[in-house]
Scaffold this active site. Structure first.
Site, PDB file in Angstrom:
ATOM      1  N   HIS A  18     -14.182   9.937  -1.395  1.00 29.90           N
ATOM      2  CA  HIS A  18     -15.142   9.377  -0.328  1.00 29.90           C
ATOM      3  C   HIS A  18     -16.588  10.203  -0.348  1.00 29.90           C
ATOM      4  O   HIS A  18     -17.522   9.667  -0.260  1.00 29.90           O
ATOM      5  CB  HIS A  18     -14.689   9.381   1.193  1.00 29.90           C
ATOM      6  N   LYS A  42      -2.808   1.015  14.678  1.00 31.84           N
ATOM      7  CA  LYS A  42      -2.781   1.915  14.033  1.00 31.84           C
ATOM      8  C   LYS A  42      -3.061   3.527  14.512  1.00 31.84           C
ATOM      9  O   LYS A  42      -4.245   3.731  14.682  1.00 31.84           O
ATOM     10  CB  LYS A  42      -3.488   1.737  12.752  1.00 31.84           C
ATOM     11  N   ARG A  90     -11.038   2.205  -7.383  1.00 34.28           N
ATOM     12  CA  ARG A  90     -10.231   3.330  -8.187  1.00 34.28           C
ATOM     13  C   ARG A  90      -9.352   2.659  -9.090  1.00 34.28           C
ATOM     14  O   ARG A  90      -9.545   2.888 -10.333  1.00 34.28           O
ATOM     15  CB  ARG A  90      -9.121   4.065  -7.314  1.00 34.28           C
ATOM     16  N   SER A 128      -6.134   9.174   0.760  1.00 35.73           N
ATOM     17  CA  SER A 128      -5.858   9.537   1.918  1.00 35.73           C
ATOM     18  C   SER A 128      -4.325   9.984   2.170  1.00 35.73           C
ATOM     19  O   SER A 128      -3.953  10.789   2.770  1.00 35.73           O
ATOM     20  CB  SER A 128      -6.398   8.906   2.983  1.00 35.73           C
TER      21      SER A 128
HETATM   22  O1  PNS Z   1     -10.262   2.448   3.993  1.00 37.01           O
HETATM   23  P1  PNS Z   1      -9.552   1.201   4.445  1.00 37.01           P
HETATM   24  O2  PNS Z   1      -8.321   1.329   5.280  1.00 37.01           O
HETATM   25  O3  PNS Z   1      -8.846   0.357   3.078  1.00 37.01           O
HETATM   26  O4  PNS Z   1     -10.492   0.301   4.922  1.00 37.01           O
HETATM   27  C1  PNS Z   1     -10.296  -1.061   5.339  1.00 37.01           C
HETATM   28  C2  PNS Z   1     -11.424  -1.825   6.321  1.00 37.01           C
HETATM   29  C3  PNS Z   1     -11.587  -0.872   7.650  1.00 37.01           C
HETATM   30  C4  PNS Z   1     -12.696  -1.697   5.495  1.00 37.01           C
HETATM   31  C5  PNS Z   1     -11.213  -3.043   6.542  1.00 37.01           C
HETATM   32  O5  PNS Z   1      -9.616  -3.034   7.262  1.00 37.01           O
HETATM   33  C6  PNS Z   1     -11.900  -3.785   7.563  1.00 37.01           C
HETATM   34  O6  PNS Z   1     -13.116  -4.122   7.236  1.00 37.01           O
HETATM   35  N1  PNS Z   1     -11.558  -3.908   8.846  1.00 37.01           N
HETATM   36  C7  PNS Z   1     -12.400  -4.478   9.978  1.00 37.01           C
HETATM   37  C8  PNS Z   1     -11.848  -5.812  10.441  1.00 37.01           C
HETATM   38  C9  PNS Z   1     -12.095  -6.932   9.598  1.00 37.01           C
HETATM   39  O7  PNS Z   1     -13.469  -7.173   9.586  1.00 37.01           O
HETATM   40  N2  PNS Z   1     -11.354  -7.387   8.725  1.00 37.01           N
HETATM   41  C10 PNS Z   1     -11.636  -8.496   7.868  1.00 37.01           C
HETATM   42  C11 PNS Z   1     -11.794  -7.958   6.610  1.00 37.01           C
HETATM   43  S1  PNS Z   1     -11.850  -9.290   5.259  1.00 37.01           S
END
Ligand code: PNS
Length: 161
Positions: A18, A42, A90, A128
């Protein structure tokens, strides 16, 4: 006008992967906002507040901001006047998930671009999830997370030390 990238994620915890992404994002954008997603359904290893503290301990420059958000990412991006969403890639495994999200976000907010940066070759295996698993089993994660994370992991797994 300053160009702002919104870098969203769980960051539970922040890894060197990150960090590399934020640093390289700063080569392209004037400001990178690290946005820790708050998902009430979560529970993470670290609280959202701890994750924000870690980002603030790692990045001392005013060009990196740390904040949390709830709800739709595209709405938050608009609120923050972000020009782009920044995400890391990745593996091929990441690609499918990212491709879906980027296209859904594009559909929700046409014009808001998602910019992907490839993980550094020596960090493509860092996640993570694996950091949490390895450290909970007593493995050494010194080379893949920053000191503020190591310190907190040590407190969780060896509270007597
Ligand atoms: O690091 P992660 O857990 O893969 O991040 C995922 C994240 C937080 C970027 C994604 O779940 C997100 O954007 N969540 C916010 C809710 C949202 O907008 N959902 C629709 C995404 S298309």
């Amino acid at each position: 006008m300053s160009r702002i990238a919104l870098y969203p994620g769980s960051f539970d915890p922040l890894t060197n992967g990150h960090i590399s992404l934020v640093e390289r994002g700063l080569d392209i954008f004037d400001e990178v906002i690290v946005a820790v997603a708050h998902n009430p359904n979560k529970t993470g290893l670290f609280s959202v507040e701890e994750r924000l503290e870690i980002v603030r301990e790692v990045f001392k420059t005013p060009r990196v901001k740390a904040t949390t958000f709830q709800g739709l990412l595209v709405n938050f991006a608009k609120e923050m006047n972000a020009h782009a969403i920044l995400r890391g890639l990745r593996s091929v495994g990441d690609f499918e998930y990212e491709y879906q999200m980027a296209n859904m976000n594009r559909q929700l907010a046409p014009g808001l671009q998602t910019v992907f940066l490839m993980a550094e070759p020596d960090q493509f295996y860092v996640s993570s999830r694996l950091v949490k698993e390895v450290s909970s089993l007593g493995g050494d994660v010194t080379s893949v997370v920053p000191e503020p994370v190591l310190r907190r992991l040590a407190k969780i797994h060896n509270p007597s030390k």
